[in-house]
Design a protein around this motif. Structure first.
Motif, short mmCIF file in Angstrom:
data_model
loop_
_atom_site.label_atom_id
_atom_site.label_comp_id
_atom_site.label_asym_id
_atom_site.label_seq_id
_atom_site.Cartn_x
_atom_site.Cartn_y
_atom_site.Cartn_z
N GLU A 11 -60.27 28.24 -10.30
CA GLU A 11 -61.09 27.02 -10.17
C GLU A 11 -60.31 25.73 -10.38
O GLU A 11 -60.92 24.66 -10.49
CB GLU A 11 -62.24 27.08 -11.19
N LEU A 12 -58.97 25.75 -10.41
CA LEU A 12 -58.22 24.52 -10.65
C LEU A 12 -58.42 23.52 -9.51
O LEU A 12 -58.36 23.90 -8.33
CB LEU A 12 -56.73 24.82 -10.80
N LEU A 13 -58.66 22.26 -9.86
CA LEU A 13 -58.76 21.17 -8.89
C LEU A 13 -57.83 20.05 -9.35
O LEU A 13 -57.98 19.53 -10.45
CB LEU A 13 -60.19 20.67 -8.77
N VAL A 14 -56.89 19.70 -8.50
CA VAL A 14 -55.87 18.71 -8.86
C VAL A 14 -56.05 17.47 -7.99
O VAL A 14 -55.96 17.55 -6.76
CB VAL A 14 -54.44 19.27 -8.66
N PRO A 15 -56.29 16.30 -8.58
CA PRO A 15 -56.43 15.09 -7.77
C PRO A 15 -55.08 14.61 -7.25
O PRO A 15 -54.11 14.51 -8.01
CB PRO A 15 -57.05 14.09 -8.76
N VAL A 16 -55.00 14.38 -5.96
CA VAL A 16 -53.84 13.74 -5.36
C VAL A 16 -54.35 12.56 -4.54
O VAL A 16 -55.56 12.40 -4.38
CB VAL A 16 -53.03 14.72 -4.46
N GLU A 17 -53.46 11.76 -4.04
CA GLU A 17 -53.89 10.55 -3.33
C GLU A 17 -54.79 10.90 -2.15
O GLU A 17 -54.38 11.55 -1.20
CB GLU A 17 -52.67 9.78 -2.84
N GLY A 18 -56.04 10.47 -2.23
CA GLY A 18 -56.97 10.63 -1.13
C GLY A 18 -57.52 12.03 -0.93
O GLY A 18 -58.19 12.29 0.07
N VAL A 21 -56.55 18.95 -4.41
CA VAL A 21 -55.86 20.21 -4.15
C VAL A 21 -56.52 21.31 -4.98
O VAL A 21 -56.65 21.19 -6.20
CB VAL A 21 -54.36 20.11 -4.50
N ALA A 22 -56.95 22.37 -4.31
CA ALA A 22 -57.52 23.53 -4.99
C ALA A 22 -56.40 24.52 -5.29
O ALA A 22 -55.52 24.76 -4.45
CB ALA A 22 -58.58 24.18 -4.12
N ALA A 23 -56.42 25.10 -6.48
CA ALA A 23 -55.35 26.00 -6.89
C ALA A 23 -55.90 27.11 -7.77
O ALA A 23 -56.97 26.99 -8.37
CB ALA A 23 -54.26 25.23 -7.64
N THR A 24 -55.15 28.20 -7.85
CA THR A 24 -55.46 29.32 -8.73
C THR A 24 -54.32 29.52 -9.71
O THR A 24 -53.16 29.55 -9.31
CB THR A 24 -55.69 30.62 -7.93
N GLU A 68 -46.41 31.09 -15.90
CA GLU A 68 -47.68 30.63 -15.35
C GLU A 68 -47.47 30.43 -13.85
O GLU A 68 -46.67 29.59 -13.43
CB GLU A 68 -48.11 29.31 -15.99
N VAL A 69 -48.14 31.22 -13.04
CA VAL A 69 -48.00 31.10 -11.58
C VAL A 69 -49.23 30.39 -11.04
O VAL A 69 -50.37 30.77 -11.33
CB VAL A 69 -47.85 32.48 -10.92
N VAL A 70 -49.00 29.35 -10.27
CA VAL A 70 -50.09 28.56 -9.70
C VAL A 70 -49.92 28.54 -8.18
O VAL A 70 -48.87 28.12 -7.67
CB VAL A 70 -50.11 27.13 -10.26
N VAL A 71 -50.93 29.03 -7.47
CA VAL A 71 -50.92 29.04 -6.00
C VAL A 71 -51.88 27.97 -5.52
O VAL A 71 -53.07 27.99 -5.86
CB VAL A 71 -51.32 30.42 -5.44
N ALA A 72 -51.37 27.02 -4.74
CA ALA A 72 -52.16 25.86 -4.32
C ALA A 72 -52.30 25.81 -2.81
O ALA A 72 -51.34 26.04 -2.07
CB ALA A 72 -51.49 24.58 -4.82
N ASP A 73 -53.52 25.52 -2.36
CA ASP A 73 -53.74 25.22 -0.95
C ASP A 73 -53.27 23.79 -0.67
O ASP A 73 -53.62 22.86 -1.41
CB ASP A 73 -55.23 25.30 -0.61
N LEU A 74 -52.49 23.61 0.38
CA LEU A 74 -52.07 22.27 0.76
C LEU A 74 -53.29 21.42 1.11
O LEU A 74 -54.36 21.95 1.48
CB LEU A 74 -51.12 22.32 1.95
N VAL A 75 -53.13 20.14 1.02
CA VAL A 75 -54.22 19.21 1.35
C VAL A 75 -54.73 19.52 2.77
O VAL A 75 -53.95 19.70 3.71
CB VAL A 75 -53.73 17.75 1.26
N GLY A 76 -56.06 19.60 2.89
CA GLY A 76 -56.67 19.83 4.19
C GLY A 76 -56.68 21.27 4.64
O GLY A 76 -57.06 21.56 5.78
N MET A 95 -47.39 17.56 -3.26
CA MET A 95 -47.07 18.63 -4.19
C MET A 95 -46.26 18.13 -5.39
O MET A 95 -46.31 18.72 -6.47
CB MET A 95 -46.32 19.75 -3.48
N ALA A 96 -45.54 17.04 -5.21
CA ALA A 96 -44.85 16.43 -6.36
C ALA A 96 -45.88 15.98 -7.40
O ALA A 96 -45.65 16.10 -8.61
CB ALA A 96 -43.99 15.24 -5.90
N THR A 97 -47.01 15.46 -6.92
CA THR A 97 -48.09 15.11 -7.84
C THR A 97 -48.61 16.34 -8.57
O THR A 97 -48.90 16.30 -9.78
CB THR A 97 -49.24 14.42 -7.08
N VAL A 98 -48.73 17.45 -7.84
CA VAL A 98 -49.19 18.69 -8.46
C VAL A 98 -48.18 19.18 -9.49
O VAL A 98 -48.56 19.66 -10.57
CB VAL A 98 -49.45 19.77 -7.38
N VAL A 99 -46.89 19.08 -9.19
CA VAL A 99 -45.85 19.49 -10.14
C VAL A 99 -45.99 18.71 -11.44
O VAL A 99 -45.97 19.29 -12.55
CB VAL A 99 -44.44 19.28 -9.53
#
Length: 672
Positions: A11-18, A21-24, A68-76, A95-99
């Motif tokens: 359920e991770l949700l990461v705010p990036v510009e505009g 990003v959903a991640a597990t 800790e392994v985090v798999v993220a869907d790219l924006v869009g 993804m730099a924002t996600v890092v």
């Protein structure tokens, strides 16, 4: 390695510009955190296809190794919001924002690495170029650093790569996220994406709009000097990306290691001819760069591994277990390492004397000029493919392609000839059309006549002067031969005694090349001092090779975590070719699919069928058709997507239809 269960937090949700990003998050067993993090960033759906369908063994391995392994869907893409930007540097900025977000979580140490294959490797290049402070190491596997290089290899469209990819991307974008959250976010993401698909120009068309290396592609490339973090890279000699990935990695000015095996587009622990414990090597790399100590594992062995490790294939190649792992300080290339040459003469291919890499005919008999020519045959290439989609090529005999090409071959070799590195064919050509595509292939011919591909390369003749706008230059009207320097895919291969070396040259490489419109004749010239030549880093081993002094050990995969995902079933694959005797036509077909079942029982069934066809003497008939069908089954509801494309020189058609329990909810068609 930790034995308890890896805990999954989808359920991770990461705010990036505009966008968001959903991640597990895959949490390591035990409660001794915080831990370093490994980020996998992909457009291939974190909740089903890429994780449970492919990368689950690596994710599980890293988590059980204390990451800790985090798999993220790219924006869009997947469950993330926003506008997708395939292969753009924007991927890395986001993804730099996600890092940095991961580094700020209480469950991480603040140190982040990245891992992934293909697009999951591109995002590592792009993120490293954005230089987030928390990124400490990357492990990219099998990807080009340039979208143009992988889409327009040698300046000509590679439809088996880019048009098929774009059709699959379209189908993925039409699917809803497979994980349905309680507040209906998944539905909003899906409906917004369908609206975007209907309103915007398809990415397939955008890729086709830019057949030169213009600004569109400049935004889809990373330079070696932009990478500032330690890099462990791996690629395969039977992968389309290797030709540009190897020189890119070699040019990095960071701590680095490179692994080159006989692999297709897959993880090194899943290889056919040889499989290695790459996951353990990746963990060692992350241990070295993301934490000072790793008390729960045996001592790291990175310092004992060579900067470059590579597999030298024997017995004609393509044979399981027939080869040797070796090590060296850097990857060999023509001109910087000892180079040998086979020169085209009236007697075929002649091995030039040592030191005559330029082809000045020192010690070569048959030194009179030679011209060989042939009508363009656009069916050539179907049997000469390093990789065929998801189907494993076991080493098909290339004789049918060779018979339709300009060929020259050596006499049976008295001594073994080793080709290790990145070679080049200097092809001196003229043609009756201004811009033929010249495909070259190096073939190992066994004593029984079996012919197997060793390496290949392609170059549009007008792109010999460059790929950027204003650089392509047609062949001269005078018919004077022009030297094309056609780079070959990196490889390491031993031509055994009594085998022959064959050079095959043709005006194309179906289905890796969409033919140019004009039909004509190709001429291959060779004369004293101006030879058509196969040049390669390597050496001659008198009498044969009994072993290599630079051989290195390479452990097999660690099966404590199996290398195959347990969440797939019904996997199929086929590869068929056919020729018609009435009109000289040819048809290439490849297809397959599988079902991925999530732990909650939701399943995604995916099939892909590709057909390329052309008449031998009519390039205008060439077309590539792709059909992708996907069915997302929740048990109580089924969403079905079908996307079809047809690409030719004259027109491109694309259509996508979405049905929910048999009712059509989206049906759009596009034409270019």
């Amino acid at each position: 390695m930790r034995e308890a269960e890896v805990r999954r937090h989808p359920e991770l949700l990461v705010p990036v510009e505009g966008a968001t990003v959903a991640a597990t998050r895959y949490e390591p067993p035990g409660d001794d955190g915080p831990h370093p993090a490994v980020l996998v960033a992909t457009p291939y759906r974190k909740d089903d296809w890429i994780t449970f369908g492919s990368w689950h063994p690596s994710i599980e391995y890293f988590a059980r190794s204390g990451y800790e392994v985090v798999v993220a869907d790219l924006v869009g893409t997947g469950a993330s919001t926003g506008e997708p930007t395939p292969f753009a540097r924007t991927d890395g900025e986001r993804m730099a924002t996600v890092v940095e977000w991961l580094a700020d979580r209480p469950w991480t140490t603040g140190n982040v690495g990245m891992f992934g294959l293909s697009y999951g490797a591109w995002t590592q290049y792009a993120t490293a170029a954005a230089a987030p402070d928390a990124l400490g190491a990357i492990v990219p596997v099998s990807v080009a650093p340039s979208g143009y290089a992988s889409s327009y290899t040698g300046g000509v469209l590679n439809p088996l790569k880019r048009t098929v990819w774009a059709t699959e991307f379209q189908a993925r974008q039409a699917l809803p996220p497979s994980r349905r959250d309680g507040d209906g976010r998944w539905a909003r993401v899906w409906h917004d994406r369908l609206d975007r698909l209907a309103a915007e120009r398809p990415w397939l068309f955008r890729f086709l709009d830019h057949d030169l290396a213009d600004g569109f592609w400049a935004d889809r490339a990373v330079a070696p000097e932009e990478i500032g973090v330690p890099t462990l890279a791996a690629c395969g000699t039977r992968d389309v990306h290797t030709a540009s990935m190897v020189p890119f990695v070699e040019a990095l000015d960071v701590e680095k290691r490179l692994l080159v095996g006989p692999w297709r587009h897959r993880m090194p622990e899943q290889g056919r001819e040889t499989a290695v414990d790459f996951r353990r090597q990746a963990v060692d790399w992350f241990d070295r760069h993301l934490r000072a100590e790793a008390p729960d594992r045996e001592p790291r062995s990175d310092s004992a591994r060579p900067p470059v490790a590579y597999w030298t294939e024997r017995e004609g190649g393509w044979t399981v277990g027939a080869g040797t792992w070796r090590g060296r300080d850097r990857w060999p290339t023509v001109g910087t390492d000892p180079t040998r040459s086979f020169l085209l003469t009236g007697d075929g291919l002649e091995l030039a004397a040592a030191g005559d890499a330029a082809g000045d005919d020192d010690g070569v008999e048959g030194a009179s000029p030679v011209v060989r020519e042939r009508e363009y045959d656009h069916t050539v290439g179907m049997e000469s493919l390093e990789r065929v989609g998801s189907v494993t090529n076991p080493g098909v005999d290339t004789s049918a392609d060779d018979a339709r090409s300009i060929t020259a071959e050596s006499t049976p070799l008295a001594d073994a000839v080793e080709f290790t590195g990145t070679g080049v064919v200097t092809a001196r050509v003229s043609a009756t059309t201004p811009a033929p595509v010249v495909g070259v292939r190096v073939v190992d011919v066994a004593p029984d006549g079996t012919a197997r591909l060793v390496t290949s390369g392609r170059l549009a003749a007008d792109h010999r002067t460059g790929h950027s706008p204003g650089e392509p230059e047609p062949l001269p009207d005078s018919g004077e031969p022009v030297a094309l320097e056609v780079p070959l895919t990196p490889t390491s291969h031993v031509f055994e005694p009594d085998h022959r070396v064959r050079l095959a040259v043709a005006a194309g490489h179906l289905p890796r090349v969409l033919p140019r419109r004009e039909q004509g004749r190709l001429r291959l010239h060779s004369a004293p001092g101006e030879r058509t030549a196969l040049r390669f880093p390597g050496s001659v081993h008198e009498g044969g090779v009994s072993g290599f002094e630079d051989a290195v050990g390479m452990a097999p995969p660690d099966e404590r975590v199996p290398v195959r995902t347990p969440y797939t079933s019904g996997e199929t694959g086929r590869w068929e070719t056919a020729r018609t005797h009435t009109d000289g036509g040819a048809r290439f077909e490849v297809g397959g699919g599988k079902t991925v079942t999530r732990p909650d029982g939701t399943s995604l069934t995916w099939t892909r069928e590709v057909e390329a066809s052309v008449l031998a003497d009519d390039p205008g008939t060439a077309s590539v058709r792709t059909r992708v069908e996907a069915e997302l089954d929740h048990g109580h509801e089924t969403v079905a997507v079908r996307t079809d494309s047809r690409v030719s020189r004259d027109a491109t058609h694309l259509e996508t239809r979405v049905r929910v329990d048999g009712t059509t909810v989206f049906d759009e068609r596009w034409r270019r």
